[in-house]
Design a protein around this motif. Structure first.
Motif, PDB file in Angstrom:
ATOM      1  N   GLN A 207       8.130  -3.882  -9.176  1.00 48.81           N
ATOM      2  CA  GLN A 207       8.534  -3.427 -10.553  1.00 48.81           C
ATOM      3  C   GLN A 207       7.562  -2.565 -11.232  1.00 48.81           C
ATOM      4  N   LEU A 208       8.010  -1.573 -12.083  1.00 50.61           N
ATOM      5  CA  LEU A 208       7.129  -0.545 -12.766  1.00 50.61           C
ATOM      6  C   LEU A 208       6.234  -0.987 -13.717  1.00 50.61           C
TER       7      LEU A 208
ATOM      8  N   GLN B 265       2.029  -1.216 -13.289  1.00 44.04           N
ATOM      9  CA  GLN B 265       1.236  -0.619 -14.154  1.00 44.04           C
ATOM     10  C   GLN B 265      -0.086  -1.525 -14.563  1.00 44.04           C
ATOM     11  N   LYS B 266       0.115  -2.880 -14.264  1.00 46.25           N
ATOM     12  CA  LYS B 266      -1.069  -3.596 -14.583  1.00 46.25           C
ATOM     13  C   LYS B 266      -1.937  -3.647 -13.175  1.00 46.25           C
TER      14      LYS B 266
ATOM     15  N   ASP C  59       3.360   0.700   2.990  1.00 44.99           N
ATOM     16  CA  ASP C  59       4.178   1.326   2.206  1.00 44.99           C
ATOM     17  C   ASP C  59       4.349   0.650   0.807  1.00 44.99           C
ATOM     18  N   VAL C  60       4.106   1.340  -0.300  1.00 39.59           N
ATOM     19  CA  VAL C  60       4.325   0.615  -1.534  1.00 39.59           C
ATOM     20  C   VAL C  60       5.495   1.358  -2.158  1.00 39.59           C
ATOM     21  N   ARG C  61       6.438   0.617  -2.779  1.00 38.04           N
ATOM     22  CA  ARG C  61       7.489   1.333  -3.523  1.00 38.04           C
ATOM     23  C   ARG C  61       7.264   0.732  -4.917  1.00 38.04           C
ATOM     24  N   ILE C  62       7.744   1.832  -6.039  1.00 36.89           N
ATOM     25  CA  ILE C  62       7.634   1.013  -7.371  1.00 36.89           C
ATOM     26  C   ILE C  62       9.151   1.558  -7.849  1.00 36.89           C
TER      27      ILE C  62
ATOM     28  N   ALA D  30      15.876   3.729  -9.923  1.00 32.32           N
ATOM     29  CA  ALA D  30      15.088   4.626  -9.286  1.00 32.32           C
ATOM     30  C   ALA D  30      14.061   3.891  -8.668  1.00 32.32           C
ATOM     31  N   SER D  31      13.505   4.563  -7.444  1.00 33.15           N
ATOM     32  CA  SER D  31      12.377   3.816  -6.740  1.00 33.15           C
ATOM     33  C   SER D  31      11.654   5.192  -6.563  1.00 33.15           C
TER      34      SER D  31
END
Length: 75
Positions: A5-6, A10-11, A25-28, A34-35
């Motif tokens: 999660q966004l 960020q942290k 593979d990293v998805r945010i 939206a990702s």
């Protein structure tokens, strides 16, 4: 594939960047659904092009003329 999660991303951004650099593979994901994928971008190193300096280098007309004062060293 790992989805984060966004607010968590960020942290933990430096850690996620290292994972992406190692090939994972990293998805945010954002709250609206939206990702985005975090990927390593590798720019190829520029290669010289044969003949690309043509016309940029010139030789003086007297380049091969003997140099004054160097006669004792000449063959």
């Amino acid at each position: 594939m790992r989805t984060v999660q966004l607010d968590e991303a960020q942290k933990r951004l430096p850690e996620l960047m290292e994972e992406a650099a190692s090939g994972e593979d990293v998805r945010i994901s954002r709250g609206d659904g939206a990702s985005f994928r975090l990927v390593l971008v590798v720019e190829p190193s520029p290669r010289p092009v044969f003949g690309s300096a043509r016309g940029l280098v010139t030789m003086a007309d007297d380049f091969d003329d003997p140099i004054e004062g160097f006669e004792p060293y000449a063959p």
